[in-house]
Design an enzyme around this catalytic site. Sequence first.
Site, short mmCIF file in Angstrom:
data_model
loop_
_atom_site.label_atom_id
_atom_site.label_comp_id
_atom_site.label_asym_id
_atom_site.label_seq_id
_atom_site.Cartn_x
_atom_site.Cartn_y
_atom_site.Cartn_z
N ARG A 51 -0.11 14.93 10.60
CA ARG A 51 0.74 13.73 10.55
C ARG A 51 0.32 12.77 11.66
O ARG A 51 0.35 11.56 11.51
CB ARG A 51 2.23 14.08 10.65
CG ARG A 51 3.13 12.85 10.76
CD ARG A 51 4.56 13.09 10.30
NE ARG A 51 5.12 14.35 10.71
CZ ARG A 51 5.54 14.65 11.96
NH1 ARG A 51 5.46 13.75 12.91
NH2 ARG A 51 6.01 15.84 12.24
N TYR A 104 4.77 -10.96 -3.32
CA TYR A 104 4.82 -9.84 -4.26
C TYR A 104 6.28 -9.37 -4.37
O TYR A 104 6.98 -9.22 -3.36
CB TYR A 104 3.92 -8.71 -3.74
CG TYR A 104 4.17 -7.38 -4.38
CD1 TYR A 104 4.01 -7.21 -5.75
CD2 TYR A 104 4.57 -6.29 -3.63
CE1 TYR A 104 4.26 -5.98 -6.34
CE2 TYR A 104 4.81 -5.05 -4.21
CZ TYR A 104 4.66 -4.91 -5.57
OH TYR A 104 4.90 -3.70 -6.15
N ASP A 176 -0.45 -10.32 4.60
CA ASP A 176 -0.79 -9.37 3.55
C ASP A 176 -2.09 -9.88 2.92
O ASP A 176 -2.12 -10.90 2.24
CB ASP A 176 0.35 -9.33 2.51
CG ASP A 176 0.07 -8.35 1.37
OD1 ASP A 176 -1.11 -8.02 1.15
OD2 ASP A 176 1.03 -7.96 0.68
N LYS A 201 -5.50 -1.54 -4.12
CA LYS A 201 -6.11 -2.61 -4.91
C LYS A 201 -7.63 -2.69 -4.64
O LYS A 201 -8.33 -1.76 -4.93
CB LYS A 201 -5.39 -3.92 -4.63
CG LYS A 201 -3.85 -3.80 -4.67
CD LYS A 201 -3.38 -3.38 -6.04
CE LYS A 201 -1.90 -3.48 -6.32
NZ LYS A 201 -0.95 -2.70 -5.63
#
Length: 381
Positions: A51, A104, A176, A201
């Site tokens: 982690r 978005y 972004d 993406k």
Amino acid sequence: MSQLHGFETLAIHAGQEPDPLTGAVVPPVYLTSTFKQDGVGGLRNGYEYSRAANPTRTALEECLAALEAGTHASAFASGLAAEDCVIRAVCAPGDHVIVPADAYGGTLRLFRTVLARWGLSSSAVNLADPEAVRAALRPDTRLIWCETPTNPLLALTDIPGLAALAHDAEALLAVDNTFASPYLQQPLTLGADIVMHSTTKYLGGHSDVIGGAVIVRDEELGDQIRFHQFAVGAIAGPFDAWLTLRGIRTLPVRMDRHCDNAQQIAAALHAHPRVTRVMYPGLPDHPGHEIARKQMRRFGGMISFQVAGGEEAAAELCGRTRLFTLAESLGGVESLIEHPARMTHLSAKGTAQEVPGDLVRISVGIENAADLMADLTHVLN
Ligand code: PLP
């Protein structure tokens, strides 16, 4: 790896030295949750528990930092996990954030619901209008969140101008960069403080993995984000990190083909009698064309367009293409088509951010451009 190397070289080599143990050319997938200590606290190369850090994720993070001309990158389980981490690492309950009016839909939902309950207030503003941004700034504004080009309306924001506005107000600017990818646009070099990606993406590029990333240059900011990533735990798993890194190696060649195809298709759609409006930053009549020319290398692979016949006609058309697959998401090698009002942006229905019903969004893949245009012409005619 040195910033003096070209982007294409960094995509293949940054963070990806051959494995020191075996010489494996491709960084191995370290499928391990924990690492043996040589005596209590005797960590090998700093690895303790996955982690906190995992060598496959480290390889991806080093590569992402190099591609965005940053110094610190953190890879997450999804783009939204990355966004949530940025906000919670940088803001406190009671702070105010400015968000793009046409971001978005999932980003707007995150601010409107989850983060509002946490005590964060947000104003949705047209970031292309500096006066509107100035008017929305408040003494407690901690961050401006920007998306450029936006999803799905392909609006452009002048990053250096917005960075100046943010910094004058002692706020940070987060961008972004999902639609552009670092190959087309590097917000940190344009004055932004934080870059965020849905690596699902273009970076992953093959529609086979969900992921997110945050990249910064400031050490303190990098430490804050890394601490939150560790403390909350929405990390990219080793195999997801490996898949994303494999995609990144071909990012420059894929992006060039996405851009070539999209430019041709945008021009053809622009000339089509059933298309009432085309949104593509590479078209000279796009309102953000000049900004795009200044801050982007090329104009990207995303196109939105409106069709005659309204919402039903747009939805019907989306269901009839053969090469363009009707699906959410974007940025993969294969072309996708979707109807934002009823799919990706359904959650904005009834709000000020509702998208036009006659809008169609396409993610132009890297197939043969003439084949793609023939597919669109077939459903438009
Ligand atoms: N930002 C943009 C511009 C997006 O298009 C998306 C997803 O479509 C996200 C963020 C969220 O990313 P993810 O789906 O990886 O959580």
